[in-house]
Design an enzyme around this catalytic site. Sequence first.
Site, short mmCIF file in Angstrom:
data_model
loop_
_atom_site.label_atom_id
_atom_site.label_comp_id
_atom_site.label_asym_id
_atom_site.label_seq_id
_atom_site.Cartn_x
_atom_site.Cartn_y
_atom_site.Cartn_z
N LYS A 1 11.72 -12.71 0.32
CA LYS A 1 10.87 -13.53 -0.55
C LYS A 1 11.22 -13.21 -1.99
CE LYS A 1 6.80 -10.57 -0.70
NZ LYS A 1 5.37 -10.56 -0.58
N CYS B 1 7.28 -6.16 7.24
CA CYS B 1 5.95 -6.06 7.85
C CYS B 1 5.69 -7.08 8.96
CB CYS B 1 4.88 -6.17 6.78
SG CYS B 1 4.88 -4.73 5.70
N THR C 1 1.20 1.44 8.27
CA THR C 1 0.61 0.52 9.27
C THR C 1 0.85 1.13 10.65
OG1 THR C 1 1.11 -1.34 7.83
CG2 THR C 1 0.71 -1.84 10.16
N PHE D 1 -2.57 -3.41 1.85
CA PHE D 1 -2.40 -4.86 1.94
C PHE D 1 -1.54 -5.43 0.82
CE2 PHE D 1 -6.36 -3.82 4.10
CZ PHE D 1 -6.18 -4.44 5.33
N LEU D 2 -0.87 -4.56 0.04
CA LEU D 2 -0.10 -5.09 -1.09
C LEU D 2 1.03 -5.99 -0.61
CD1 LEU D 2 2.83 -3.49 -1.20
CD2 LEU D 2 1.48 -1.71 -2.25
N LYS E 1 -5.45 -4.14 9.81
CA LYS E 1 -4.14 -4.41 9.19
C LYS E 1 -3.27 -5.30 10.10
CE LYS E 1 -0.55 -4.21 6.66
NZ LYS E 1 -0.40 -4.86 5.40
P1 NAD Z 1 9.92 2.41 3.01
O1 NAD Z 1 10.95 2.44 4.08
O2 NAD Z 1 10.18 1.64 1.75
O3 NAD Z 1 9.60 3.91 2.55
C1 NAD Z 1 9.35 4.95 3.44
C2 NAD Z 1 9.76 6.25 2.74
O4 NAD Z 1 9.29 7.35 3.55
C3 NAD Z 1 11.28 6.44 2.61
O5 NAD Z 1 11.61 6.69 1.26
C4 NAD Z 1 11.58 7.66 3.50
O6 NAD Z 1 12.64 8.46 3.01
C5 NAD Z 1 10.26 8.39 3.46
N1 NAD Z 1 10.02 9.37 4.51
C6 NAD Z 1 10.36 9.30 5.82
N2 NAD Z 1 9.95 10.43 6.46
C7 NAD Z 1 9.34 11.20 5.54
C8 NAD Z 1 8.69 12.46 5.59
N3 NAD Z 1 8.61 13.16 6.72
N4 NAD Z 1 8.17 12.95 4.46
C9 NAD Z 1 8.25 12.26 3.30
N5 NAD Z 1 8.85 11.05 3.19
C10 NAD Z 1 9.38 10.53 4.30
O7 NAD Z 1 8.59 1.92 3.71
P2 NAD Z 1 7.43 0.99 3.09
O8 NAD Z 1 7.88 -0.42 3.01
O9 NAD Z 1 6.87 1.65 1.88
O10 NAD Z 1 6.35 1.05 4.27
C11 NAD Z 1 5.60 2.22 4.54
C12 NAD Z 1 4.47 1.85 5.48
O11 NAD Z 1 3.56 0.95 4.81
C13 NAD Z 1 4.90 1.13 6.76
O12 NAD Z 1 4.06 1.52 7.81
C14 NAD Z 1 4.67 -0.32 6.42
O13 NAD Z 1 4.44 -1.11 7.57
C15 NAD Z 1 3.43 -0.25 5.58
N6 NAD Z 1 3.26 -1.36 4.64
C16 NAD Z 1 4.35 -1.85 3.95
C17 NAD Z 1 4.16 -2.89 3.04
C18 NAD Z 1 5.34 -3.46 2.29
O14 NAD Z 1 5.18 -4.53 1.71
N7 NAD Z 1 6.49 -2.80 2.26
C19 NAD Z 1 2.88 -3.42 2.82
C20 NAD Z 1 1.81 -2.87 3.51
C21 NAD Z 1 2.01 -1.85 4.42
#
Ligand code: NAD
Length: 446
Positions: free
Chosen positions: A332, A266, A121, A155-156, A210
Amino acid sequence: MKICIFGAGYVGLVAAACFAESGNSVIAVDVDKSRIDGLKEGIIPIYEPGLKEMILRNQAEGRLSFTTEMTEAVQASLVCFIAVGTPPGEDGSADLKYVLGVARNIGQAMNGYKIIVDKSTVPVGTADKVREAVKAELASRNVAFEFDVVSNPEFLKEGAAIDDFMKPDRVVIGTDNVRTAEIMKELYDPYMRKQNRLIVMDIRSAEMTKYAANAMLATRISFMNQIANLCDCMGADVSAVREGIGSDSRIGYDFLFPGPGYGGSCFPKDVKALIKTAEECSYDFLLLKAVEDVNERQKEVLADKLITALGSPDEEQPLTGRTVACWGLSFKPRTDDMREAPAITIIERLLAAGATVRAHDPEALKEAKKHFGDRIEYSTNQYAILENADALTIITDWSEYRNPDFDRIKSALKSPLVIDGRNLYKPDRMAAAGFRYLPLGRCGVG
Ligand code: NAD
């Protein structure tokens, strides 16, 4: 299709497993070596229903692999997804250091045409920054490979992530050219039940979509929390009000449940980031500032009710000598994620008020221990924490709390006080069972 996904977190791992499930060849890349080593051994670093089985199956069939070797992953792939974190910076804006770091890694490794897809995002305009970062790396290597940047926001919902990915309400693709749109359509086609759910638009609009979606959902939550608080003052029942307004097709029933405030990785950060984006173009997003403010106050409501019911409100530590049992810590149900969970604010407030706090959660105890250490007591038995406690407070609506053994609760508690932040029970039934029951916005009993 050959795909690599940077970031093996909640989004990256789910996307990697689901893309592999429909036959693609997927490499998930992460900088966290212990995470990748664990995944190679079948150890899944997060709890998400159905994820473990899907990862193990696709790994065994050779469609899904894990690595820290970025160059190999990029060179083996046509499509490179960025799914790394975008945490809030000190001023509330989205910190793009991980996203742009990955863009540079891709630029350093590219060996031909690539489609770079941003799934993190990110604020409007980030695709331009990704493009610049890749170009700069290519220029420094003195090579000129073609590439396209696409915005494909995710959007999950945690807790239902596999289902959301496999059967999405919609997939948004932001692109500036037809070739990329066609490749992305091909990639997502197996997940589409109706073609109209894949929405192609320009990149900036996709990036904004988003934030607009999360801001709208956060707004509904804060709105309904204020309606609930007003119901409490006026003797109305917010559940009846929800029925009444949700039946209007312009409003609908979803996302109108009051609670102890929104949390998670988020909504809080995305609301902040959109306020900041607005500020950067001198626009005052008044509504979202109020949404955020209401949410912060809502996190105090359960502790306020406890202090009023149990304590001496005028004393500095009004809950000294009191023990409070908390059901639910994750932000949640069906996740172990405690990022920005209301439970953190609530429990910190109870501790500051002098209470002894005991907590149960089906999945989040490990995460909770990172936060609270030995300042609170933990149990994997939801009834054990009730023994001689002065009150039970429900913070997260895990399904195991929905129909508990009320006799057992009553006989374990010192006083039969239940503060329900999720409105799980019927007030008249609780009254008949002899409880003092304080839900949100529902004419509490006692
Ligand atoms: P997260 O913190 O669970 O995972 C991020 C991962 O990226 C970590 O494992 C970290 O080690 C890795 N990382 C960091 N730098 C890196 C690099 N240079 N190369 C490879 N890996 C690297 O994050 P998340 O919850 O999966 O969220 C990721 C994105 O998706 C965010 O922008 C978030 O806003 C968005 N998003 C999250 C959700 C949700 O429900 N979690 C839903 C929709 C969108």
